[in-house]
Design an enzyme around this catalytic site. Structure first.
Site, mmCIF file in Angstrom:
data_model
loop_
_atom_site.group_PDB
_atom_site.id
_atom_site.type_symbol
_atom_site.label_atom_id
_atom_site.label_comp_id
_atom_site.label_asym_id
_atom_site.label_seq_id
_atom_site.Cartn_x
_atom_site.Cartn_y
_atom_site.Cartn_z
ATOM 1 N N HIS A 196 72.100 149.660 71.066
ATOM 2 C CA HIS A 196 72.778 150.551 70.126
ATOM 3 C C HIS A 196 71.829 151.362 69.248
ATOM 4 C CE1 HIS A 196 71.888 147.356 67.241
ATOM 5 N NE2 HIS A 196 71.939 148.312 66.347
HETATM 6 C C1 UD1 Z 1 74.115 150.148 62.404
HETATM 7 C C2 UD1 Z 1 72.810 149.904 61.627
HETATM 8 C C3 UD1 Z 1 71.906 148.932 62.361
HETATM 9 C C4 UD1 Z 1 72.662 147.675 62.783
HETATM 10 C C5 UD1 Z 1 73.898 148.109 63.574
HETATM 11 C C6 UD1 Z 1 74.709 146.925 64.071
HETATM 12 C C7 UD1 Z 1 72.047 151.768 60.237
HETATM 13 C C8 UD1 Z 1 71.105 152.907 60.114
HETATM 14 N N1 UD1 Z 1 72.076 151.142 61.423
HETATM 15 O O1 UD1 Z 1 73.859 150.921 63.558
HETATM 16 O O2 UD1 Z 1 70.828 148.583 61.508
HETATM 17 O O3 UD1 Z 1 71.830 146.848 63.571
HETATM 18 O O4 UD1 Z 1 74.716 148.923 62.750
HETATM 19 O O5 UD1 Z 1 75.822 147.338 64.802
HETATM 20 O O6 UD1 Z 1 72.731 151.442 59.287
HETATM 21 N N2 UD1 Z 1 80.958 153.742 65.426
HETATM 22 C C9 UD1 Z 1 82.278 153.610 65.811
HETATM 23 N N3 UD1 Z 1 82.992 152.585 65.321
HETATM 24 C C10 UD1 Z 1 82.490 151.689 64.437
HETATM 25 C C11 UD1 Z 1 81.147 151.827 64.043
HETATM 26 C C12 UD1 Z 1 80.393 152.846 64.545
HETATM 27 O O7 UD1 Z 1 82.783 154.414 66.598
HETATM 28 O O8 UD1 Z 1 83.191 150.751 64.037
HETATM 29 C C13 UD1 Z 1 80.149 154.826 66.004
HETATM 30 C C14 UD1 Z 1 80.260 156.141 65.338
HETATM 31 O O9 UD1 Z 1 80.359 157.080 66.354
HETATM 32 C C15 UD1 Z 1 78.958 156.315 64.612
HETATM 33 C C16 UD1 Z 1 78.018 155.490 65.445
HETATM 34 O O10 UD1 Z 1 78.815 154.454 65.989
HETATM 35 O O11 UD1 Z 1 78.579 157.635 64.533
HETATM 36 C C17 UD1 Z 1 76.873 154.917 64.696
HETATM 37 O O12 UD1 Z 1 77.280 154.101 63.636
HETATM 38 P P1 UD1 Z 1 76.261 153.891 62.412
HETATM 39 O O13 UD1 Z 1 77.029 153.351 61.296
HETATM 40 O O14 UD1 Z 1 75.446 155.101 62.200
HETATM 41 O O15 UD1 Z 1 75.208 152.835 62.908
HETATM 42 P P2 UD1 Z 1 75.034 151.840 64.142
HETATM 43 O O16 UD1 Z 1 74.490 152.553 65.305
HETATM 44 O O17 UD1 Z 1 76.263 151.021 64.341
#
Ligand code: UD1
Length: 364
Positions: free
Chosen positions: A208
């Site tokens: 991820h």
């Molecule tokens: C985040 C953390 C990372 C952690 C990880 C665990 C940061 C910078 N990164 O990464 O340290 O290890 O979580 O999972 O904080 N999205 C969904 N549904 C959700 C959550 C996310 O669709 O419930 C999608 C969205 O498209 C979003 C993308 O995932 O744009 C990224 O989510 P984001 O909150 O930026 O961080 P993670 O990649 O999940």
């Protein structure tokens, strides 16, 4: 009349923080009034709700509903809403966990308001300042009054950065979490049985990190490595990764790979069960690297660096960058060597954290 208990405010928002909350909140609630604030960084049921239900975590006092977005917008909105929450809750200390944008926002909000800040999982360094997680760790550590460090390496990292005050090596709350769910895990049907695979005869994959999945070349390297596997691969797909697979068209390639089983993200108990049954795990998750080590499962890490160098030094984890073309081979051939140490403590990190906080707040 006895004094009212001191007030702690714990900030969570992303999946790994819900796991850490399990032991930590139990220990904190024995001594303090705890308000949990959920930023809403992770919001899908399978990324958030399932953890609260399955682990019977206390309901957050506040949901900030921040959701996804570019780093600035996401962190900025969290900062605005956390500031309001902290002003209204009037905590004696704010606790942040790990390395996500929720950690960063919580650390900034508390320190700007002059509220003491404690960081759980302090001192962890992956030595790549371009990673958002590393940036979040560094800022949180440099702003914290209390730094709860899981490992000896972490204490040394902080010392190199000039931080020696408020540093406490307590062990790792993720080991506490595993120990708390041992019984529940034993009494369940192993998750791998539901996916029609046999213990010790499949690989488990998760990816991820932005550097891996937002870059189509890296993502292709990951999918190619899974596709060449001759044994079944169980692949719980993070929402970020699912979105990038769809955008790059690589999801079609994944569907054609006969041995790869892409599934929805799973809860904590199923994940530990899948790890325990796997012959090998391939991942870019820091938490999973540690869980593999703690459960005695070989881990191939799709990255150049790791924040958990102990696992590599002891021969249970190997670093293989996804663009190297060697990932598939590593998944096939990596075998651990050497004994595992007790780097992550004794399963009592959360209790120690609560004790140290009580002393800090003048309660002990
Ligand atoms: C985040 C953390 C990372 C952690 C990880 C665990 C940061 C910078 N990164 O990464 O340290 O290890 O979580 O999972 O904080 N999205 C969904 N549904 C959700 C959550 C996310 O669709 O419930 C999608 C969205 O498209 C979003 C993308 O995932 O744009 C990224 O989510 P984001 O909150 O930026 O961080 P993670 O990649 O999940």
């Amino acid at each position: 009349m006895p004094n009212a208990p001191k007030r702690v405010l714990t900030v969570v928002g992303a999946r790994p923080q819900f796991v850490k909350l399990l032991p930590l909140s139990r220990a904190l609630r024995r001594r303090f009034h705890e308000a949990i604030v959920h930023t809403g960084q992770h919001y899908d049921d399978e990324m958030s709700r399932v953890f609260f239900e399955e682990l019977s975590l206390p309901e957050p006092s506040r949901h900030l509903g921040v959701g996804s977005g570019p780093h600035g917008a996401q962190t900025g909105l969290m900062l605005t809403r956390l500031e309001e929450a902290i002003v209204e809750e009037k905590p004696d200390v704010v606790i942040v966990l790990g390395d996500t944008n929720s950690t960063l926002a919580g650390a900034l909000a508390a320190s700007k308001l002059g509220v003491p800040l404690a960081h759980v999982e302090a001192g962890v360094r992956g030595h790549n300042r371009r990673e958002p997680e590393e940036q979040n760790r560094i800022v949180a550590d440099h702003l914290s009054d209390l730094l709860f460090v899981p490992t000896a390496d972490g204490v040394a990292e902080l010392k190199r950065e000039g931080i020696t005050r408020g540093v406490h090596r307590v062990g790792d709350v993720m080991l506490d979490a595993i120990e708390l769910v041992e019984d529940a895990l034993r009494s369940r049907t192993p998750a791998f049985e539901r996916f029609g695979v046999e213990s010790g005869r499949y690989a488990l994959a998760t990816f991820h990190r932005a550097a891996n999945v937002d870059d189509p070349v890296m993502l292709e390297g990951l999918i190619a490595a899974l596709a060449e596997s001759e044994e079944p691969v169980i692949f719980p797909v993070h929402p970020r990764t699912r979105a990038r697979l769809a955008a790059s068209g690589l999801d079609a390639r994944l569907k054609e790979a006969p041995r790869v089983r892409a599934i929805e993200p799973v809860g904590y108990l199923d994940m530990l069960s899948l790890v325990r049954g796997a012959r090998v795990v391939v991942t870019d998750s820091g938490g999973l690297q540690k869980e593999c080590y703690l459960l005695g499962v070989p881990c191939v890490t799709a990255d150049r660096q790791t924040a958990w160098a102990e696992t590599v030094r002891d021969g249970w984890n190997v670093l293989v960058p996804p663009e190297s073309g060697r990932l598939g081979e590593a998944i096939r051939t990596f075998r651990p060597r050497g004994a595992r140490g007790r780097h992550y403590g004794d399963g009592r990190a959360s209790e120690r954290i609560a004790e140290i906080l009580a002393r800090f707040l003048g309660e002990a």
